[in-house]
Design an enzyme around this catalytic site. Structure first.
Site, PDB file in Angstrom:
ATOM      1  CE  LYS A 269     104.439 101.101  37.251  1.00 53.26           C
ATOM      2  NZ  LYS A 269     104.527 100.712  35.828  1.00 53.26           N
TER       3      LYS A 269
ATOM      4  CB  SER B 178     102.436  97.441  35.565  1.00 50.93           C
ATOM      5  OG  SER B 178     103.448  98.313  35.067  1.00 50.93           O
TER       6      SER B 178
ATOM      7  CB  SER C 223     103.310  99.585  32.076  1.00 53.87           C
ATOM      8  OG  SER C 223     103.374  98.197  32.211  1.00 53.87           O
TER       9      SER C 223
END
Lengths: 528, 531
Positions: free
Chosen positions: A76, A171, A195
């Site tokens: 990420k 996210s 997330s």
């Protein structure tokens, strides 16, 4: 080969069925084909190929570093990667190239993993859709799956199927899409309020949030220091355990990591018998907004445990309803504090205004952050003001303690693992999702996941079944603090029982030129 | 810097100053030129300050000043409080900056054990209560970086608290090009913040307190406490009021980079506030800066007024738990725990104890012991002289504090720059002790030594023929000649004028070029005059 699990492909590498370079090239090629998913912000092709080359040498010399050697992974874009741009999907950090690796990234590289790229997210991980980053929204690979498309065809109301694509959740949506679309075998997400688990549920993956303190946060660009943990997204529980084994352990650079000895390698026993298990079903998680499909799968899962001899009991987590508002106060307060470092001086975006230092700060931050980030900074600073501190921050801290104690009480009553939904429903189309603002969405979507972060517990979302629409639904298991292995063992047993179907993306691969045309993303080269 | 700051608390108790009893606080036009003068002044002319105070302007007596201090001492440590960066003075800008110091996103603080130990040690030395469990707080802000009659000095100044803090970087403003340059070398260096309760009432008291703290920190080795290098920084909170009435509005004076300026700034500010109030003005709660060239304080004009630092607990550092012998968990890794009792055992001798020993061992006055410690290197010099000489300690004390220090002060030299070595002074004092030379000849020798000509006291004495005249016959002859040459003085002696004999002695000494022992001369004269 790409559809295999990490463990399977690792075995294939060891047996010489495929070389790391071949594997790397296959993944890179798929990354290009699936560019329209917008899963990656940066594809680190050169780095990955170089790492593959070195991995190949090791395999040739019989010096493999272990299960992760030669395995393509994605990270990420809120983890620092040395020499590779790290943006947090924000204008503020566009062009920022960190001089150091996050501990978790370094550990993966030390194990020989190949870094394919940095994945998309909501700006600074603030969101639950992966729709609010400066590089645009991430598309759920399931939007293009055979399973979903066939159901859509049966539905006479469906209009323009290509503009009706689904969100990944967030996210860590980029990481979820990357693993789900077979462009890598595991990806790092981050999990502050759900997330990692939320997009895992929407993308049919295993999304694991380790106990707070088990895995180093050094190099993870913080959202909420006291709740952030690096998360792991994989296609099966065993793979998550392998990655956890590589990541877990104390880090002198993160004073909140614990010094408990971790058994390595992180092998999961195959549970044959669940009759000694006690599964807790928190009654407060049965909320009116919960879709009937998810509710029914949740109850079926409980029945499954019961029918296999486990004790299933209803438990109460009485402070659950205060969790979201409490999270809002604590999260925004820490955000206000953590974002203070972005002043345009040392790194990142800096505006052209130079009338005064104050004006420079203000313009830099206005240009650098999106509305969501600025809104959280504003409310966080409000809560931290001297006159508000007691009424908001301190109160929220107290409520946080009560929420954590709810879990402690449940576990003390004999429960081994809690079973809950991960999300209210399956993934929704983007156009539907953006009808509500980020704050409303986050409050809705984190409802089952964020209390776990307040308490620092391990939790994992496991894909269970497809909905009537052909979309994945996940359920969440929550374990005792630092009983991550036990939690994953139960999850593994459950995974085996439910036999979640593999995403069928052949159509996507064949069809992608059509998708491309419709989406007007002509820059993507598909002639591989 | 927009990065969070962290602080660590340790509440203080009382901190006793071994201050000279009965010393008076007084305001002078210019603060006393040096610490040594100050002490001597107080002991020998104890009433003078009172006298000075009575001469103050009319009406002034009704004001009392209240002074509190906030002192930041840089911890003497190889690395910073939360990062592994080196700590070094005057390194090239931004050469000592770790990723954490530059607050690169994702970096986390790691507490420096040495800084905690230094804080604990300082707390112990100052008789503070040490909190066993401390939490770190974040602090947020954006920044590119008495005149009074005669009052006995309070013998104790209370310490409110000591806490650990991070230093900030330095901003250099280039107004010409309207640029701000930032040096982060200092950012993150560990600081001990010592807050002294407003128990002081004039510049001199504050200066004494700071000097004592400086000595203690230096003795402990927890800070080099060099004000010129910014290792010790003092902010003073000052207000004036009428005794018996509520305290006045206070101002904070910053930028005090020497003890002398500290005293000067405080006294200036007290007087300024009194003048302001007596002229019907009011005191603003503001931050003022001391301008040492102009000798006055000036408003720094805070644009935003009061800052709200929005404190919050630091989530990246677990609570700091300190142990003592009783609470130390069995089998704890000594590298992972801090044991207060163990640190207590390593405490070195504190200045107050050193002074007490000097008083007992050498029978010197307490104020002399203060002077010996206050001047850098003077105690060591004194001890080296003592080691090498047969002279009485009192004699040594007097020579070191009066003659030696006097010369240093006159030429504004540090002890380390002295042209006279401890050995030379010891030899000189031996010559005096063995009555080889007179004390006035000794002064002459000292003056010669000061010229750095590389001669020993013995060489100077023989070259200049400064030995005492030991020849009884020659001395008697000289006395005879002097008596004959001054019949009037002889008459005065015989008329029982007590001073006359001294005059004769003086005349004889003059004739010997001060080489004769006055005691011997007196004996001869008395015999000759049949007194």
């Amino acid at each position: 080969m790409l559809g295999r699990s990490l463990r399977e492909v690792s075995a294939a590498l060891k047996q010489g069925q495929i070389t790391p370079t071949e594997l790397c090239q296959k993944c890179l090629s798929l990354i290009k084909k699936t560019k329209f998913l917008n899963a990656y912000i940066t594809v680190s092709e050169e780095v990955a190929l170089k790492q593959a080359e070195e991995s190949e040498k090791r395999y040739k010399n019989g010096q493999s570093l272990g299960d992760l050697d030669g395995i393509p992974i994605a990270v990420k874009d809120n983890f620092s990667t040395s020499g590779i741009e790290t943006t947090c999907a924000s204008n503020m950090l566009k062009g920022y190239i960190p001089p150091y690796n996050a501990t978790v990234v370094q550990k993966l590289l030390d194990q020989g993993a190949l870094l394919m790229g940095k994945t998309n997210l909501d700006e600074f991980a603030m969101g639950s859709g992966s729709t609010d980053g400066v590089f645009g929204p991430v598309k759920n690979p399931w939007s293009y799956s055979k399973q979903y498309r066939e159901k859509r065809k049966q539905n006479p109301h469906s209009e323009n199927e290509d503009s009706d694509w689904l969100i990944t959740g967030g996210s860590s949506g980029g990481s979820a899409a990357a693993v789900s679309a077979f462009t890598c075998y595991a990806a790092l997400g981050s999990d502050t309020g759900g997330s990692t688990r939320n997009p895992a549920a929407h993308c049919g993956l295993v999304g694991f949030k380790p106990s707070y303190g088990l895995v180093s946060r050094h190099g993870l660009i913080p959202l909420v220091n006291s709740m952030d943990v690096p998360g792991i997204l994989t296609r099966c529980v065993n793979d998550a355990a392998i990655v956890l084994g590589a990541l877990a352990g104390p880090d002198p650079r993160d004073s909140t990591t614990v010094h408990e000895p971790i058994s390595k390698p992180f092998m999961l026993p195959s549970l044959a018998d669940v009759s000694k298990l006690c599964i807790g079903i928190p009654k407060e998680y049965l909320v009116p907004e919960l879709s009937s499909e998810v509710q029914s799968l949740w109850s079926k899962a409980a029945d499954l445990f019961e029918s296999e001899g486990a004790k299933v009991i209803e438990v109460s987590l009485p402070h659950t309803s205060y969790s979201i508002v409490c999270y809002h106060v604590l999260c925004t307060s820490e955000v206000a504090s953590n974002m203070a470092r972005f002043d345009g001086l040392q790194y990142g975006h800096r505006c052209d205004i130079d009338v005064s230092t104050e004006a420079m700060y203000a313009a830099t931050r206005r240009e650098g952050f999106n509305d969501v980030v600025r809104g959280r900074i504003l409310s966080g600073n409000f809560f931290l003001l001297k006159e508000n501190y007691e009424n908001y921050f301190v109160k929220a801290q107290k409520v946080r303690r009560l929420i954590a104690n709810d879990f402690v009480n449940a576990f003390n009553s004999g429960v081994d693992v809690l079973l809950t939904p991960t999300t209210l429903s399956e993934a929704v189309p983007y156009l539907e999702f953006i009808k509500e603002d980020n704050r409303t969405r986050s409050a809705q979507d984190d409802i089952f996941t964020q209390a776990v972060n307040m308490a620092g517990l391990p939790a994992v979302s496991i894909p269970v079944a497809l909905s009537n629409q052909g979309l994945p639904i996940g359920l969440q298991f929550i374990g005792r603090a630092f009983c991550d292995q036990q939690l994953l063992t139960v999850a593994k047993w459950f995974e085996k029982q439910v036999q979640f179907p593999v995403i069928q993306l052949q159509e996507l691969m064949d069809d992608c030129s059509a998708v491309l045309e419709n989406e007007k993303l002509a820059s993507v080269s598909l002639k591989q | 810097m927009a990065a969070p700051m962290l602080r660590w608390g340790c509440r203080g108790r009382r901190w006793a100053f071994a201050r000279v009893d009965g010393g008076s606080c007084h305001r002078r036009g210019a603060p006393t030129g040096s610490t040594s003068n100050q002490i001597r002044g107080e002991s020998s002319v104890a009433q003078q300050p009172l006298h000075t105070a009575q001469k103050t302007r009319k009406g002034e007596h009704k004001w009392a000043a209240v002074v509190g201090l906030e002192i930041h001492a840089q911890i003497s440590s190889n690395s910073k409080l939360f990062s592994g960066s080196q700590v070094r003075f005057s390194a090239p800008p931004n050469s000592l900056v770790s990723f954490f110091d530059a607050s690169l996103p994702g970096t986390l603080p790691v507490l420096n054990r040495r800084c905690v130990e230094a804080a604990v040690m300082t707390g112990l030395a100052l008789n503070c209560h040490i909190n066993k469990k401390s939490l770190f707080d974040r602090k947020h802000y954006f920044y590119a970086d008495l005149p009074k009659q005669s009052q006995v000095i309070p013998k104790t100044v209370r310490i409110k608290q000591i806490q650990l803090e991070q230093d900030s970087g330095k901003s250099l403003h280039d107004n010409l090009r309207s640029q701000t340059l930032i040096d982060l070398n200092r950012a993150g260096v560990g600081l001990l913040e010592v807050v002294l309760e407003p128990d002081m009432s004039c510049g001199e008291e504050a200066a004494t307190a700071v000097r004592e703290l400086q000595l203690i920190l230096q003795a402990l080795g927890t800070s080099q406490a060099n004000m010129a290098e910014g290792q010790l920084r003092v902010d003073a909170n000052i207000s004036v009021h009428h005794p018996g009435e509520p305290l006045g509005v206070r101002t904070e004076v910053k930028n005090l980079n020497s003890i002398r300026f500290l005293a000067k700034a405080i006294d200036y500010e007290i007087q300024r506030q009194i003048n302001e109030l007596e002229n019907g003005g009011e005191i603003l709660n503001e931050t003022r800066s001391f301008h040492h060239k102009l000798g006055c304080t000036m408003s720094m004009r805070d644009k935003e007024g009061k800052q709200d630092y929005r404190f919050m607990p630091e989530p990246n550092l677990p609570p700091l738990v300190l142990y003592d012998a009783t609470s130390l968990p069995a089998g704890a890794d000594p590298q992972q725990v801090i044991n207060i009792d163990q640190i207590r055992e390593t405490l070195p001798e504190l200045p107050s104890v050193t002074r007490e020993k000097l008083v007992q061992q050498y029978g010197m006055l307490l104020e002399h012991s203060f002077t010996l410690l206050n001047e850098v290197g003077l105690l060591e010099f004194f001890q080296n002289v003592i080691k090498e000489t047969r002279a009485e300690p009192k004699k040594v004390t007097s020579w070191v504090l009066n003659t030696f220090l006097g010369y240093l002060k006159q030429q504004n030299l540090a002890v380390s720059e002295s042209p006279v070595t401890p050995s030379a002074l010891a030899e000189l004092l031996d010559l005096l002790d063995s009555r080889t030379i007179s004390s006035s000849a000794a002064k002459q020798v000292f003056e010669e030594l000061w010229k750095r000509e590389g001669k020993t006291p013995g060489q100077i004495v023989s070259e200049k023929q400064l030995e005492l005249m030991q020849d009884q016959g020659a001395l008697e002859q000289l006395c005879h000649s002097v008596m004959e040459a001054h019949p009037q003085v002889v008459m005065d002696v015989k008329n029982r004028n007590p001073r006359a004999i001294n005059k004769l002695i003086g005349l004889v000494r003059k004739a010997t070029q001060s080489r004769a022992d006055p005691v011997m001369i007196k004996e001869i004269l008395e015999k000759k005059l049949s007194l």
